[in-house]
Design a protein around this motif. Sequence first.
Motif, PDB file in Angstrom:
ATOM      1  N   ASP A 192       0.471  -1.212  -0.171  1.00 33.44           N
ATOM      2  CA  ASP A 192      -0.005  -0.124   0.392  1.00 33.44           C
ATOM      3  C   ASP A 192       0.527   1.265  -0.024  1.00 33.44           C
ATOM      4  OD1 ASP A 192       1.234   0.013   2.158  1.00 33.44           O
ATOM      5  OD2 ASP A 192      -0.654  -0.639   3.798  1.00 33.44           O
ATOM      6  N   ARG A 225      -1.841  -6.793   7.278  1.00 31.14           N
ATOM      7  CA  ARG A 225      -3.132  -6.894   7.823  1.00 31.14           C
ATOM      8  C   ARG A 225      -3.202  -8.241   7.182  1.00 31.14           C
ATOM      9  NH1 ARG A 225      -6.688  -3.459   4.204  1.00 31.14           N
ATOM     10  NH2 ARG A 225      -4.977  -3.882   2.536  1.00 31.14           N
ATOM     11  N   ASN A 253      -4.215  -1.823 -10.710  1.00 27.54           N
ATOM     12  CA  ASN A 253      -5.208  -1.562  -9.511  1.00 27.54           C
ATOM     13  C   ASN A 253      -4.978  -2.622  -8.172  1.00 27.54           C
ATOM     14  OD1 ASN A 253      -6.938   0.206 -11.557  1.00 27.54           O
ATOM     15  ND2 ASN A 253      -6.396  -1.451 -12.772  1.00 27.54           N
ATOM     16  N   ASN A 254      -3.199  -3.219  -8.024  1.00 25.67           N
ATOM     17  CA  ASN A 254      -3.507  -3.989  -7.184  1.00 25.67           C
ATOM     18  C   ASN A 254      -4.546  -4.665  -6.526  1.00 25.67           C
ATOM     19  OD1 ASN A 254      -1.600  -4.411  -5.472  1.00 25.67           O
ATOM     20  ND2 ASN A 254      -2.571  -3.026  -3.393  1.00 25.67           N
ATOM     21  N   GLN A 268      -9.629  -6.443  -4.568  1.00 26.32           N
ATOM     22  CA  GLN A 268      -9.342  -5.023  -3.921  1.00 26.32           C
ATOM     23  C   GLN A 268      -8.238  -5.085  -2.992  1.00 26.32           C
ATOM     24  OE1 GLN A 268      -7.850  -2.450  -3.350  1.00 26.32           O
ATOM     25  NE2 GLN A 268      -7.038  -2.031  -4.677  1.00 26.32           N
ATOM     26  N   GLU A 270      -6.473  -3.032  -1.378  1.00 21.64           N
ATOM     27  CA  GLU A 270      -6.509  -1.843  -0.427  1.00 21.64           C
ATOM     28  C   GLU A 270      -7.825  -1.583   0.317  1.00 21.64           C
ATOM     29  OE1 GLU A 270      -4.978   1.585  -2.876  1.00 21.64           O
ATOM     30  OE2 GLU A 270      -3.053   0.455  -3.323  1.00 21.64           O
ATOM     31  N   SER A 271      -9.236  -1.471  -0.721  1.00 24.22           N
ATOM     32  CA  SER A 271     -10.370  -1.107  -0.208  1.00 24.22           C
ATOM     33  C   SER A 271     -10.457  -2.729   0.575  1.00 24.22           C
ATOM     34  CB  SER A 271     -10.995  -1.043  -1.144  1.00 24.22           C
ATOM     35  OG  SER A 271     -11.349  -1.846  -1.979  1.00 24.22           O
ATOM     36  N   LEU A 272     -10.388  -3.705   0.406  1.00 25.65           N
ATOM     37  CA  LEU A 272     -10.409  -5.574   0.651  1.00 25.65           C
ATOM     38  C   LEU A 272     -12.227  -5.364   0.192  1.00 25.65           C
ATOM     39  CD1 LEU A 272      -9.136  -5.975   4.129  1.00 25.65           C
ATOM     40  CD2 LEU A 272      -8.455  -6.657   2.086  1.00 25.65           C
ATOM     41  N   GLN A 273     -12.508  -4.858  -1.691  1.00 29.51           N
ATOM     42  CA  GLN A 273     -13.792  -4.697  -1.927  1.00 29.51           C
ATOM     43  C   GLN A 273     -13.580  -6.018  -2.512  1.00 29.51           C
ATOM     44  OE1 GLN A 273     -16.572  -3.267  -1.780  1.00 29.51           O
ATOM     45  NE2 GLN A 273     -15.500  -2.531   0.501  1.00 29.51           N
ATOM     46  N   LYS A 275     -15.243  -9.330  -5.226  1.00 32.04           N
ATOM     47  CA  LYS A 275     -16.098  -8.939  -6.222  1.00 32.04           C
ATOM     48  C   LYS A 275     -16.882 -10.520  -6.623  1.00 32.04           C
ATOM     49  CE  LYS A 275     -18.246  -7.216 -10.549  1.00 32.04           C
ATOM     50  NZ  LYS A 275     -18.023  -5.686 -11.588  1.00 32.04           N
TER      51      LYS A 275
END
Length: 312
Positions: A192, A225, A253-254, A268, A270-273, A275
Amino acid sequence: MEPPNRVPEGRFSLQLDDGEGARFLLIGCHQGLVLSRHRLLNQLLVWDPVTGDQHRFARPLGFETLGPSVHGAVLRAAGDVHHFQVVLVRTEISEQHSRAIARVYSSETGIWGNLMSTPLPPKASNSLLLFPPRINTVFPGVLVGDSLYWLLSGITAGILEFDLGRQSLSVIHVPVDIYARGSSHFTVMRADDGGLGFFFLSRFTAQLWKRKIDSDGVASWVMGRTFEIDKLFSLNSLKWGGVLTIRGFAEDNNVVFLSTATSLFMLQLESLQLKKLFDTTIVGFYHPFESVYAAGTGIGGGHGGPELLHNT
């Protein structure tokens, strides 16, 4: 072209005038360029799917046979969108010594640079694996800052670094004992803070590591993390497919691509999104294609380099 499909789907199906497209195997994608190798001939291919530009050129001495110990990457030349560089790396094993070697090709000059090398670390004392150290060809090289990184596996584990600015090779140890964790998966990534990172996955437990350099210039790994993917997202359906497996990484886009036995997911980091992309039972590694295209850009031969071919 009209939205939403501004680039025709056919552009991403490699077509060559001599019908040899099916004989090229994908090595990796970077900065909107695709690097492939011919299954039989002593050839590499750099392809821009957006413009259709293609370059074919011969592999250098020391890399005539692209076996399981060889990998590579293609990058646009610094400050010049019209030219590119190809970095080939491989491991070389003998009774006297083991080393990694590399050579760099420039489309601007049309020639390969001098050979570079670095010694490989000795066998880990607790390793029961007998096969020699080699570059893990399942995972493409990852660009972080001004360096490319590949995973090393075999009797010793590590990360092979090629510094583009210094034109040098080195080996970095991994932050965890990857052979003592049973069923685990891992990949080099961008942290990050923009530096080198390491994503480690054991079943549904994920660890994010980053490499830090202190005021004395000493580098070490620091745990970032740790999270349980299934608990964090309450996705009990993931368990239906058993263990998660890493299937790809998109460095710009990591984003890491994960699969179960039945589905492919995109996380993702960084956002831990998370999909879900689609259901699939196909086992393989995905090569994400990330590109920003500006009108008038393309890759040219230049200075006696390979001939520029236009796909229509």
